[in-house]
Write a protein that holds these residues in place. Sequence first.
Motif, mmCIF file in Angstrom:
data_model
loop_
_atom_site.group_PDB
_atom_site.id
_atom_site.type_symbol
_atom_site.label_atom_id
_atom_site.label_comp_id
_atom_site.label_asym_id
_atom_site.label_seq_id
_atom_site.Cartn_x
_atom_site.Cartn_y
_atom_site.Cartn_z
ATOM 1 N N MET B 82 0.856 -1.164 0.000
ATOM 2 C CA MET B 82 0.000 0.000 0.000
ATOM 3 C C MET B 82 0.903 1.229 0.000
ATOM 4 S SD MET B 82 -2.570 1.287 2.984
ATOM 5 C CE MET B 82 -4.182 0.683 2.573
ATOM 6 N N ILE B 83 0.837 1.999 -1.115
ATOM 7 C CA ILE B 83 1.600 3.237 -1.160
ATOM 8 C C ILE B 83 0.661 4.340 -0.688
ATOM 9 C CG2 ILE B 83 2.886 4.839 -2.601
ATOM 10 C CD1 ILE B 83 3.532 2.578 -4.458
ATOM 11 N N VAL B 84 0.889 4.851 0.496
ATOM 12 C CA VAL B 84 0.014 5.912 1.011
ATOM 13 C C VAL B 84 0.500 7.211 0.390
ATOM 14 C CG1 VAL B 84 -0.933 6.997 3.054
ATOM 15 C CG2 VAL B 84 -0.249 4.630 3.122
ATOM 16 N N SER B 85 -0.135 7.585 -0.733
ATOM 17 C CA SER B 85 0.422 8.663 -1.537
ATOM 18 C C SER B 85 -0.374 9.934 -1.322
ATOM 19 C CB SER B 85 0.373 8.258 -3.005
ATOM 20 O OG SER B 85 -0.947 7.880 -3.320
ATOM 21 N N GLY B 86 -0.129 10.586 -0.205
ATOM 22 C CA GLY B 86 -0.764 11.881 -0.008
ATOM 23 C C GLY B 86 -1.262 12.092 1.398
ATOM 24 N N GLY B 113 5.842 10.731 0.793
ATOM 25 C CA GLY B 113 5.726 12.174 0.947
ATOM 26 C C GLY B 113 5.577 12.636 2.379
ATOM 27 N N ALA B 114 5.674 13.946 2.533
ATOM 28 C CA ALA B 114 5.685 14.544 3.864
ATOM 29 C C ALA B 114 4.380 14.298 4.613
ATOM 30 C CB ALA B 114 5.949 16.041 3.740
ATOM 31 N N CYS B 115 3.252 14.401 3.921
ATOM 32 C CA CYS B 115 1.952 14.279 4.608
ATOM 33 C C CYS B 115 1.768 12.885 5.191
ATOM 34 C CB CYS B 115 0.817 14.561 3.638
ATOM 35 S SG CYS B 115 0.750 16.239 3.069
ATOM 36 N N GLY B 119 2.253 14.276 8.412
ATOM 37 C CA GLY B 119 1.306 15.391 8.374
ATOM 38 C C GLY B 119 1.675 16.461 7.379
ATOM 39 N N GLY B 120 2.975 16.649 7.163
ATOM 40 C CA GLY B 120 3.426 17.573 6.125
ATOM 41 C C GLY B 120 2.957 18.994 6.336
ATOM 42 N N PRO B 121 2.817 19.743 5.248
ATOM 43 C CA PRO B 121 2.433 21.145 5.382
ATOM 44 C C PRO B 121 1.036 21.325 5.956
ATOM 45 C CG PRO B 121 2.501 20.475 3.074
ATOM 46 C CD PRO B 121 3.083 19.360 3.865
ATOM 47 N N SER B 130 -1.665 13.243 11.482
ATOM 48 C CA SER B 130 -0.252 13.581 11.338
ATOM 49 C C SER B 130 0.573 12.328 11.105
ATOM 50 C CB SER B 130 0.249 14.357 12.544
ATOM 51 O OG SER B 130 -0.203 13.755 13.715
ATOM 52 N N GLY B 131 0.380 11.747 9.955
ATOM 53 C CA GLY B 131 1.205 10.603 9.567
ATOM 54 C C GLY B 131 0.428 9.304 9.602
#
Lengths: 626, 293
Positions: B82-86, B113-115, B119-121, B130-131
Amino acid sequence: MENLAAAPEQPIETASIDDAIAYLKSNHPGAIKLDDRAGYEGIIVDPDHLVDVARVIRGELGFDYLSSATAVDYLGEGDHMEMVYHAYRTGGGGALVFKAQTDRENPAIPSLTSVWRGADFQEREAWDLYGIRFPGHPNLKRILMWEGFHGHPMRKDWREAYYEEELKPFDSRWPGGHVHRSEEKNVFGKNVNYPTDIDLNRLMDSSESAVYESLGLGVDVERIMDKDGFETNELVVNMGPHHPSTHGVFRMVLTVDGETVTSLEPVMGYLHRNHEKIGERNTYLHNIPFTDRLDYISSMGNNHGYVLAVEQLMSLGRKYNPPTYRCEALRVMMVELSRIVNHLWAIGFWLNDIGAFFTPVLYFIQERERILDFFEAVAGSRMMCNYMRFGGLFGDLPERIKSVSNLTNDRVRDYNTMQFLTEMINERIPRTIDELELLLTQNEIVLERSVDVGVLSAEDAINYSAAGPLLRGSGVAYDIRRADPYSIYPELDFDIAVEEEGDMYARYRVRVTELRESVRILRQILPRLEATKGESIWADGKPGAYQPRVPHGEAYGRVENGKGELGYYVVSAGGRGGSSNPWRYHVRAPSFINLTPLGRMSQGYKVADIVGILGSIDIVLGETDR
Amino acid sequence: MELNLQELNATEFPVPVELEDNIAITSLSQLYNWGRRNSMWPMLFGLACCAIEMIATASSRFDFSRFGFEVMRATPRQADLMIVSGTVTKKMVVPIVRLYNQMPEPKYVLAMGACASGGGPFKEGYNVVSGMDKYLPVDVYVPGCPPTPQALLYGMIALQRKIDGQSIANGDDVPWYGVGSAEPTPVPVLGPDIIDPRQMDMIRRQAESAARDMEALGLRELPAITQIVAAKAETAEAVAEALPADTDALNVVLPTGGTPWQEAEDIREKRRLRALARKALRATRRAAQAEGE
């Protein structure tokens, strides 16, 4: 005065905005007053007369297109809630801005859905995020958050669980010079904010009807599911939020009678990442990279709309230099390249949806990669360009486009920038479009699947506030680049793409024509770039203020983005003599509002057409949910 | 590591000469890992901006099929990765956990990615988790906003390396091996805010104590602020305990206000003064040391 009276009277449907306001005032004495706050425009309408006034605005004055309806919370600045409406004429011209005010304790404003259906989702959003009730709304339910969520988060006194301070930059992140992270303050390491009356058993309802709870009129789940016996062919089908054809985390609930869709309800909010709340804590500059992440296919276009809105506000002040010609030319070039990327992507994935699985997309993505290489060389990032600034740009074009990946086999990537652009614009992109047209425009399967499917009439398109290719595919020649021009578009030679039929195929053809028109614009931009070579991208040769203080007022900056009209409503208030953070930052997202007519467009078509119809609207969830 | 047939033939086990090219000797773990790492099918599942870069990675210029991530499958039942993309929102984490539960073992999660990593931006947002690792075990984190296709490929190869290091003999490496399917991860509940059922006891205790605190303070809502204050007071105490007691400067007493916000301000001020005092203390010590030398 006599001369004026003697002049042939202009019909009121095309009269100037001032005349329109005067007409309204004479028609509804006492219900209307001018908005005389500094930097504001338009009129304030008494909520009791709002629906009547709106009918006159739409019917008699000819402002038939409700572009944006949004709420503002003026806590501490008059302590009232305000709904702001921007109405335009599809014939072109500026906005008639009208507002209605209500108190914060028990806010209620009559719904305008009976006048413009396009107000539907926008009013639901205002209810969800601000808690304003709209008597007369057919389905006033939360739209972005879930039913049962705690509070109305966009209110100025609502605080998120990671709340640190009202405005950035946050002092709390380096008290006394010691940097610390916000999660240190959160006991559970999770950003949640539980109220005291929590009861898990009540919430853990796993019955079938709970899945469809909080849905509106479109689908009457109870009626269909409670039928006993095997007589019925009517079913409720849930699509999404995890579905390969919903273009992201979008959900649709449809009722079907056999294979035919009887009603459809879009459900959204699965990517609601609180863009506007964060945007109001941010400084003006902070928001530029956030706009990249709205419609993440065309980040340059998003930048453009936002800087236009803020520049509009900044021009109210004394110290403001408009962008130079080279800057404007570069902006237009980037935006048009983004439009090409956007339309290639949209067409490719729409073809995916109607059965041409991934083959066309692969060819389009190849072209997109070339454009992204260019963006990467110019702005430093492939997708999130963060390129435009207030009054200027991040930087001028580089001399050469080089590889940034340090791969030894990537040596090929070293081009002269102008040569690269010339080749791309004059050869590669037109070749791709030709190929696309050759293989698809008269393709039997494409025609079979898309002609007369998902029809939206011109009247409906306007009334539902549809925008972009969806509007133009229904025969309404409304393109903001021509209707309400900005930047250097007035001097560029291009045509508005428009098709009469209003079906999926018409939208496809609008996109193909727009691809060609974009190439036409880009061909005119290239000599302009050569001519302005060496000119600064900043008005006085050096970058403007890094964190500008923006004079008080409101501004609505809108651009024609790939997906339609992208508008930013920005209010500067609070503080003395100007603000460094937007008081209100609202995004009029075309992907969001274009979904309003989806239910209507889908009725009567087969289940297999639904993904195609959705694909032909071309949504991106970052912008839909914000 | 790749299976190299030539290398596998060079073993200490005697292999008849005529069979040398036909027989390879290796460990069962290696063979098992070789199979798993080279047929890793990701789930066709995009969340946000990163999904676009994931599609770019799948397309011809980068093409992750070259590394065994052959095809993307739309159903979780056929997916290994599972690629959690976003950005993971609170509204979306419920279906994500459900999808994860539907994937058959062995299964892996890659936070792209950061999110998805933290959580990212959008971390400050009221609807943002947050993650992904707050709910699911994550194997590989790929930084970037969004990560370039090269970065994602690197992350996927890192996952393959991780698999190479696993052994069937070690139950911790392959907990599913030979024992059947694992317990499903509890699906979060959308209440007034998101609720992780695993933490229900803690949440209830916290809500009760927050209610008591608020009653004492005469407040109606906003328990999170009282939590923050409590947490801050704890850290402040911990700092005070860790410090030597021989300095009066550290025992700064400030008048405490009535509301949690004021308290938070006071604590912040206290910490600032303590930090200054610590700095001064260090300076004097350093001076004393220098003198001693």
